[in-house]
Design a protein around this motif. Structure first.
Motif, PDB file in Angstrom:
ATOM      1  N   VAL A 105      -7.203  -1.074  -0.708  1.00 41.38           N
ATOM      2  CA  VAL A 105      -6.946  -1.504   0.674  1.00 41.38           C
ATOM      3  C   VAL A 105      -6.866  -3.034   0.737  1.00 41.38           C
ATOM      4  CG1 VAL A 105      -7.985  -1.699   2.964  1.00 41.38           C
ATOM      5  CG2 VAL A 105      -7.872   0.526   1.829  1.00 41.38           C
ATOM      6  N   VAL A 106      -7.802  -3.724   0.105  1.00 45.38           N
ATOM      7  CA  VAL A 106      -7.792  -5.193   0.125  1.00 45.38           C
ATOM      8  C   VAL A 106      -6.540  -5.727  -0.561  1.00 45.38           C
ATOM      9  CG1 VAL A 106      -8.966  -7.261  -0.708  1.00 45.38           C
ATOM     10  CG2 VAL A 106     -10.284  -5.409   0.311  1.00 45.38           C
ATOM     11  N   LEU A 107      -6.139  -5.118  -1.671  1.00 48.98           N
ATOM     12  CA  LEU A 107      -4.923  -5.570  -2.356  1.00 48.98           C
ATOM     13  C   LEU A 107      -3.697  -5.375  -1.466  1.00 48.98           C
ATOM     14  CD1 LEU A 107      -5.604  -4.237  -5.972  1.00 48.98           C
ATOM     15  CD2 LEU A 107      -5.729  -6.611  -5.178  1.00 48.98           C
ATOM     16  N   GLU A 108      -3.654  -4.278  -0.723  1.00 49.43           N
ATOM     17  CA  GLU A 108      -2.560  -4.076   0.229  1.00 49.43           C
ATOM     18  C   GLU A 108      -2.564  -5.150   1.307  1.00 49.43           C
ATOM     19  OE1 GLU A 108      -1.638   0.732   0.396  1.00 49.43           O
ATOM     20  OE2 GLU A 108      -3.104  -0.128   1.784  1.00 49.43           O
ATOM     21  N   LEU A 109      -3.728  -5.441   1.861  1.00 51.82           N
ATOM     22  CA  LEU A 109      -3.821  -6.450   2.913  1.00 51.82           C
ATOM     23  C   LEU A 109      -3.357  -7.809   2.418  1.00 51.82           C
ATOM     24  CD1 LEU A 109      -7.279  -5.520   4.481  1.00 51.82           C
ATOM     25  CD2 LEU A 109      -5.038  -5.235   5.551  1.00 51.82           C
ATOM     26  N   LEU A 110      -3.765  -8.159   1.207  1.00 48.04           N
ATOM     27  CA  LEU A 110      -3.373  -9.459   0.658  1.00 48.04           C
ATOM     28  C   LEU A 110      -1.878  -9.519   0.367  1.00 48.04           C
ATOM     29  CD1 LEU A 110      -6.351  -9.988  -1.802  1.00 48.04           C
ATOM     30  CD2 LEU A 110      -5.921 -11.289   0.299  1.00 48.04           C
ATOM     31  N   THR A 111      -1.312  -8.403  -0.051  1.00 45.77           N
ATOM     32  CA  THR A 111       0.089  -8.384  -0.472  1.00 45.77           C
ATOM     33  C   THR A 111       1.052  -8.258   0.706  1.00 45.77           C
ATOM     34  OG1 THR A 111      -0.580  -7.350  -2.553  1.00 45.77           O
ATOM     35  CG2 THR A 111       1.755  -7.229  -1.980  1.00 45.77           C
ATOM     36  N   THR A 112       0.703  -7.423   1.691  1.00 47.60           N
ATOM     37  CA  THR A 112       1.644  -7.125   2.777  1.00 47.60           C
ATOM     38  C   THR A 112       1.131  -7.481   4.160  1.00 47.60           C
ATOM     39  OG1 THR A 112       0.825  -4.871   3.139  1.00 47.60           O
ATOM     40  CG2 THR A 112       2.469  -5.173   1.387  1.00 47.60           C
ATOM     41  N   GLY A 113      -0.163  -7.810   4.266  1.00 46.91           N
ATOM     42  CA  GLY A 113      -0.730  -8.094   5.575  1.00 46.91           C
ATOM     43  C   GLY A 113      -1.184  -6.867   6.327  1.00 46.91           C
ATOM     44  N   GLN A 114      -1.005  -5.683   5.738  1.00 48.30           N
ATOM     45  CA  GLN A 114      -1.453  -4.447   6.367  1.00 48.30           C
ATOM     46  C   GLN A 114      -1.803  -3.441   5.277  1.00 48.30           C
ATOM     47  OE1 GLN A 114       1.756  -2.819   8.695  1.00 48.30           O
ATOM     48  NE2 GLN A 114       3.236  -3.003   7.039  1.00 48.30           N
ATOM     49  N   SER A 115      -2.428  -2.339   5.668  1.00 51.55           N
ATOM     50  CA  SER A 115      -2.796  -1.318   4.695  1.00 51.55           C
ATOM     51  C   SER A 115      -2.376   0.050   5.194  1.00 51.55           C
ATOM     52  CB  SER A 115      -4.306  -1.326   4.449  1.00 51.55           C
ATOM     53  OG  SER A 115      -4.696  -0.205   3.669  1.00 51.55           O
ATOM     54  N   ILE A 116      -1.615   0.751   4.372  1.00 48.80           N
ATOM     55  CA  ILE A 116      -1.242   2.125   4.709  1.00 48.80           C
ATOM     56  C   ILE A 116      -2.346   3.099   4.299  1.00 48.80           C
ATOM     57  CG2 ILE A 116       1.230   1.669   4.591  1.00 48.80           C
ATOM     58  CD1 ILE A 116       1.249   2.983   1.829  1.00 48.80           C
ATOM     59  N   LEU A 117      -3.238   2.653   3.407  1.00 46.35           N
ATOM     60  CA  LEU A 117      -4.325   3.516   2.968  1.00 46.35           C
ATOM     61  C   LEU A 117      -5.468   3.580   3.984  1.00 46.35           C
ATOM     62  CD1 LEU A 117      -4.720   2.598  -0.821  1.00 46.35           C
ATOM     63  CD2 LEU A 117      -4.060   4.840   0.101  1.00 46.35           C
ATOM     64  N   ALA A 118      -5.725   2.482   4.676  1.00 47.77           N
ATOM     65  CA  ALA A 118      -6.905   2.391   5.536  1.00 47.77           C
ATOM     66  C   ALA A 118      -7.015   3.531   6.557  1.00 47.77           C
ATOM     67  CB  ALA A 118      -6.944   1.036   6.234  1.00 47.77           C
ATOM     68  N   PRO A 119      -5.940   3.917   7.267  1.00 46.68           N
ATOM     69  CA  PRO A 119      -6.072   5.025   8.219  1.00 46.68           C
ATOM     70  C   PRO A 119      -6.467   6.338   7.558  1.00 46.68           C
ATOM     71  CG  PRO A 119      -4.080   3.748   8.659  1.00 46.68           C
ATOM     72  CD  PRO A 119      -4.612   3.275   7.345  1.00 46.68           C
ATOM     73  N   ARG A 120      -6.012   6.546   6.338  1.00 48.37           N
ATOM     74  CA  ARG A 120      -6.375   7.764   5.598  1.00 48.37           C
ATOM     75  C   ARG A 120      -7.880   7.853   5.396  1.00 48.37           C
ATOM     76  NH1 ARG A 120      -4.124   8.630  -0.561  1.00 48.37           N
ATOM     77  NH2 ARG A 120      -5.665  10.154  -1.284  1.00 48.37           N
ATOM     78  N   PHE A 121      -8.522   6.693   5.252  1.00 44.47           N
ATOM     79  CA  PHE A 121      -9.962   6.656   5.002  1.00 44.47           C
ATOM     80  C   PHE A 121     -10.780   6.342   6.253  1.00 44.47           C
ATOM     81  CE2 PHE A 121      -8.232   4.825   0.838  1.00 44.47           C
ATOM     82  CZ  PHE A 121      -8.106   6.073   0.265  1.00 44.47           C
ATOM     83  N   ASP A 122     -10.121   6.271   7.409  1.00 46.02           N
ATOM     84  CA  ASP A 122     -10.803   5.882   8.651  1.00 46.02           C
ATOM     85  C   ASP A 122     -11.565   4.567   8.456  1.00 46.02           C
ATOM     86  OD1 ASP A 122      -9.945   8.315   9.763  1.00 46.02           O
ATOM     87  OD2 ASP A 122     -11.726   9.352   9.057  1.00 46.02           O
ATOM     88  N   LEU A 123     -10.988   3.673   7.668  1.00 45.10           N
ATOM     89  CA  LEU A 123     -11.665   2.432   7.300  1.00 45.10           C
ATOM     90  C   LEU A 123     -11.459   1.378   8.382  1.00 45.10           C
ATOM     91  CD1 LEU A 123     -13.232   0.760   5.200  1.00 45.10           C
ATOM     92  CD2 LEU A 123     -11.033   0.168   4.168  1.00 45.10           C
ATOM     93  N   ARG A 124     -12.535   0.791   8.805  1.00 44.89           N
ATOM     94  CA  ARG A 124     -12.470  -0.241   9.846  1.00 44.89           C
ATOM     95  C   ARG A 124     -11.995  -1.557   9.244  1.00 44.89           C
ATOM     96  NH1 ARG A 124     -17.806  -1.097  11.812  1.00 44.89           N
ATOM     97  NH2 ARG A 124     -17.921  -3.281  11.217  1.00 44.89           N
ATOM     98  N   ILE A 125     -10.910  -2.077   9.774  1.00 39.30           N
ATOM     99  CA  ILE A 125     -10.387  -3.381   9.353  1.00 39.30           C
ATOM    100  C   ILE A 125     -10.274  -4.242  10.581  1.00 39.30           C
ATOM    101  CG2 ILE A 125      -8.451  -4.593   8.306  1.00 39.30           C
ATOM    102  CD1 ILE A 125      -7.859  -2.152   6.682  1.00 39.30           C
ATOM    103  N   ASP A 126     -10.971  -5.348  10.588  1.00 38.57           N
ATOM    104  CA  ASP A 126     -10.948  -6.269  11.716  1.00 38.57           C
ATOM    105  C   ASP A 126     -10.162  -7.508  11.334  1.00 38.57           C
ATOM    106  OD1 ASP A 126     -12.589  -4.564  13.189  1.00 38.57           O
ATOM    107  OD2 ASP A 126     -14.408  -5.423  12.328  1.00 38.57           O
ATOM    108  N   LEU A 127      -8.930  -7.607  11.865  1.00 37.85           N
ATOM    109  CA  LEU A 127      -8.077  -8.756  11.616  1.00 37.85           C
ATOM    110  C   LEU A 127      -7.787  -9.452  12.933  1.00 37.85           C
ATOM    111  CD1 LEU A 127      -5.480  -7.136   9.149  1.00 37.85           C
ATOM    112  CD2 LEU A 127      -7.547  -8.421   8.579  1.00 37.85           C
ATOM    113  N   PRO A 128      -7.538 -10.777  12.898  1.00 35.59           N
ATOM    114  CA  PRO A 128      -7.232 -11.480  14.153  1.00 35.59           C
ATOM    115  C   PRO A 128      -5.920 -11.005  14.773  1.00 35.59           C
ATOM    116  CG  PRO A 128      -7.259 -12.991  12.251  1.00 35.59           C
ATOM    117  CD  PRO A 128      -7.564 -11.625  11.734  1.00 35.59           C
TER     118      PRO A 128
END
Length: 362
Positions: free
Chosen positions: A339-362
């Motif tokens: 998830v972090v690698l996705e965020l760094l590479t694209t600015g978003q994560s397609i995996l995070a919703p699959r894991f119900d992972l909380r991501i707090d971005l501005p």
């Protein structure tokens, strides 16, 4: 988003910090790591762990998103380990759950929880209910003492200390600059400024409490023993009136016994009560533990957020904080890594919703 050759500072060289350091260095980035303690991971909760990869077993105390992260890890860990130069013990031989007669009611409740999880996440391997004959097939060493149990196929484990050492060696091989015994905080850096790293990743666990006050410690205690007379073939969990005790067999008859959870930031040595309960429970599972040699009784506090779930957040430009892995660090870290690698590479994560992972971005 990062450029093809960005520079990173990673605060904290526990499990998450090391995984990110290796992954980013493999991709050609310049990486520096700062940790308040030494390369053995003394300051990391990952050093005091059984490193079990047991999504269905852990579903009794956690949310479906964490279970999905654990399911993801069972395919991702072999890939990550294959990239390391130093071998790491990895086993995917399932989990065994057993109980004594007086705890049959609690065992029945646990079985219902597992069945509910299996209906919610149908891709998990199907739990098997064992009778005495099947118990003898699955775990012959316990057949005389337990005549029923639950078998959770496909679950796994690895050796946490072998992994931490292998990740350290891989960081060195990839040219990661490691600043051991050097405590730093985000205030010490200005990512993106001249002469500063492009990005800052904060993976300090409880060390990040000043910046993330919601973090709390959940104390865990484990006993490491050498037991040549014990031949358990997989992690075994004993249903217990207060908490499920696990016995995780590593290589060369090394066993990690644990399960205590205490709401406390106390890093002092284990209590006699905890040590006696853990060792007595192990002996109740297999009498061969009577002659085991105690190698270590270790304690640490796991970094935990109020909902007991992990989170990724950005509180300043070019700064990401990853924390709250609680007791599931080895089970969920591959998912958090990707998830972090996705965020760094694209600015978003397609995996995070699959894991119900909380991501707090501005």
């Amino acid at each position: 988003m990062i450029s093809p050759s960005s520079s990173f500072v990673i605060l904290g060289a526990g499990l998450m910090g090391r995984l990110l350091a290796v992954a980013l260095a493999q991709r050609g980035h310049t990486v520096s790591v700062y940790d308040a303690q030494g390369p053995c991971g003394q300051g990391s909760a990952a050093r005091v762990a059984a490193a079990m990869l047991a999504p269905l077993a852990e579903s009794a105390i956690t949310e479906p998103g964490v279970v999905r992260m654990g399911e993801y890890a069972l395919t991702r860990w072999p890939q990550l380990l294959a990239e390391l130069q130093q071998p790491v013990f990895f086993q995917q031989n399932g989990t065994l759950v057993v109980w004594h007669r007086q705890d049959a009611t609690e065992a029945a409740r646990l079985r219902r929880l597992f069945e509910t999880t299996s209906r919610t996440i149908a891709s998990l391997p199907i739990m098997e209910v064992l009778d005495s004959a099947r118990m003898a097939d699955i775990e012959p060493a316990l057949a005389q003492r337990f005549h029923q149990g639950l078998y959770l196929p496909g679950e796994g484990q690895l050796d946490n200390r072998q992994l931490l050492a292998a990740l350290e060696q891989q960081m060195l091989a990839l040219g990661v600059t490691c600043h051991w015994n050097t405590a730093k905080s985000p205030a010490d850096f200005q990512p993106g400024a001249s002469g500063q790293p492009d990005w800052l990743l904060d993976c300090r666990g409880l060390g990040a409490q000043p910046q993330w006050p919601a973090l709390r410690g959940v104390r865990g205690e484990v006993v490491r023993v050498h037991a040549p007379d014990v031949t358990l073939q997989r992690p075994t969990r004993l249903v217990h009136p207060r908490y499920p005790i696990y016995i995780a067999p590593k290589e060369d008859h090394l066993f990690v016994i644990g399960a205590t959870e205490i709401e406390s930031d106390d890093m002092s040595p284990a209590s006699m009560r905890s040590a006696l309960e853990l060792m007595s429970a192990a002996y109740a599972v297999h009498p061969g533990f009577a002659e085991a040699r105690i190698l270590e009784i270790a304690t640490h506090c796991r970094p935990t957020l109020p909902d007991n779930l992990p989170a990724v957040r950005q509180t300043a430009p070019r700064t990401l904080e990853v924390n709250g892995l609680y007791r599931h660090g080895f089970m969920i870290s591959p998912a958090l890594l990707d998830v972090v690698l996705e965020l760094l590479t694209t600015g978003q994560s397609i995996l995070a919703p699959r894991f119900d992972l909380r991501i707090d971005l501005p």
